[in-house]
Design a protein around this motif. Sequence first.
Motif, mmCIF file in Angstrom:
data_model
loop_
_atom_site.group_PDB
_atom_site.id
_atom_site.type_symbol
_atom_site.label_atom_id
_atom_site.label_comp_id
_atom_site.label_asym_id
_atom_site.label_seq_id
_atom_site.Cartn_x
_atom_site.Cartn_y
_atom_site.Cartn_z
ATOM 1 N N TYR A 59 0.818 -1.204 0.000
ATOM 2 C CA TYR A 59 0.000 0.000 0.000
ATOM 3 C C TYR A 59 0.857 1.261 0.000
ATOM 4 C CZ TYR A 59 -3.518 -3.395 1.439
ATOM 5 O OH TYR A 59 -4.339 -4.474 1.492
ATOM 6 N N HIS A 60 0.343 2.288 -0.634
ATOM 7 C CA HIS A 60 0.998 3.595 -0.605
ATOM 8 C C HIS A 60 0.485 4.418 0.574
ATOM 9 C CE1 HIS A 60 2.756 7.338 -1.939
ATOM 10 N NE2 HIS A 60 1.563 7.913 -1.939
ATOM 11 N N ASN A 61 -0.835 4.382 0.756
ATOM 12 C CA ASN A 61 -1.455 5.156 1.840
ATOM 13 C C ASN A 61 -2.656 4.374 2.363
ATOM 14 O OD1 ASN A 61 -2.125 7.169 3.607
ATOM 15 N ND2 ASN A 61 -2.583 8.724 2.059
ATOM 16 N N GLY A 166 -10.932 -4.082 7.986
ATOM 17 C CA GLY A 166 -10.438 -4.269 6.637
ATOM 18 C C GLY A 166 -9.464 -3.170 6.271
ATOM 19 N N ILE A 167 -8.937 -3.235 5.052
ATOM 20 C CA ILE A 167 -7.955 -2.254 4.608
ATOM 21 C C ILE A 167 -8.218 -1.873 3.155
ATOM 22 C CG2 ILE A 167 -6.266 -4.001 3.859
ATOM 23 C CD1 ILE A 167 -4.076 -2.125 5.017
ATOM 24 N N VAL A 168 -7.972 -0.595 2.847
ATOM 25 C CA VAL A 168 -8.150 -0.105 1.485
ATOM 26 C C VAL A 168 -7.131 1.010 1.237
ATOM 27 C CG1 VAL A 168 -9.907 1.592 2.172
ATOM 28 C CG2 VAL A 168 -9.830 0.786 -0.195
ATOM 29 N N ALA A 172 -8.293 4.627 -3.360
ATOM 30 C CA ALA A 172 -9.257 3.678 -3.934
ATOM 31 C C ALA A 172 -10.549 3.583 -3.125
ATOM 32 C CB ALA A 172 -8.614 2.297 -4.053
ATOM 33 N N ILE A 173 -10.699 4.426 -2.103
ATOM 34 C CA ILE A 173 -11.915 4.380 -1.288
ATOM 35 C C ILE A 173 -13.132 4.685 -2.162
ATOM 36 C CG2 ILE A 173 -13.201 5.539 0.564
ATOM 37 C CD1 ILE A 173 -10.522 5.969 1.981
#
Length: 350
Positions: A59-61, A166-168, A172-173
């Motif tokens: 992930y970047h952010n 979870g993670i995103v 991309a949200i």
Amino acid sequence: MAEDTSRANLTYRDAGVDIDAGAQLVERIKADVATTMRPEVLGGLGGFGGLFELSLQRYHNPVLVCGSDGVGTKLKLAIETGCHETIGVDLVAMCVNDIVVTGAEPLFFLDYYATGRLELDVAQRVIRGITRGCREAGAALIGGETAEMPGIYASNHYDLAGFSVGIVEKAAIIDGSRVRPGDALIGIASSGLHSNGYSLVRHVLETRGITLATELNGQALTELLMTPTRIYVRAVRALIEEVEIRALCHITGGGLLDNLPRVLPSKTQARIDAHTWEWPTVFSWLQREGGISRQEMYRVFNCGVGMVVALAPQDVDHALGVLRSAGETAWQLGEVAAGPTERPLVRIEE
């Protein structure tokens, strides 16, 4: 002074709490819990906290997305009917379906099981359903709490709550901000009532004198009412990989009328064509037996639509192909149009 032996020495078990039973439950569920594990999980059951190693190289952010829910009064029917195997699937589904609409991948899940008296067989069946739901969602069951609470719950009653993370990627949200008039709406079929509206369901049963032994088109009412909530995680994540999704909506309590506005921008409306799908039998039956208006049905129940996707109209055919390949029943439900007010609206055209 001589010891007073007129009083028996009291134990925690005398007060209604069996510590040994709790330890036995942990041993019983270990094998099922192990089937939900992911490589990021560290340690096993029995610790004070679940450990999950988050690999940030992907992930970047990254943004963590959290969800918590229960199963409502569907739980009462599970207890009355003894259908304990699938209520845990409902618990997981209600949490992870909420998470995935943000574009997030569910990582792990925790449960809370509270009861008046710990019945090992019942608890094991419930948690087996939770592990099934976790496997379907790709989330690890990394912890939970079993609480024996005599005096709060009747001895044969229990309560459930679930918690998922979870993670995103931040960029991309999916939050509905990119929805525009002219966008198409796709409906993804529900598996039935899911876990909403059961207070009204039970009221219909009680006031109309309907027993759970009733059959609808050759299918037992109990089976229809206890069908577990569909978990959309894998299908939706596959769709996200293929198509630009502008909004996702989990149709839970509040039905189509109250949930869709949560993901629409101001001055827009969702125009839904009611002729694009047929209500599953259980919804038509409930409306007829309860004398419930169509408006109320759409506001309480999902009426056969478990998830709604907003996307550009040119992407509809590809999206439908992806969803159907993932095992979902999906169709074009309607479109987004300009709305007459700041507040987003839903119009269902019969």
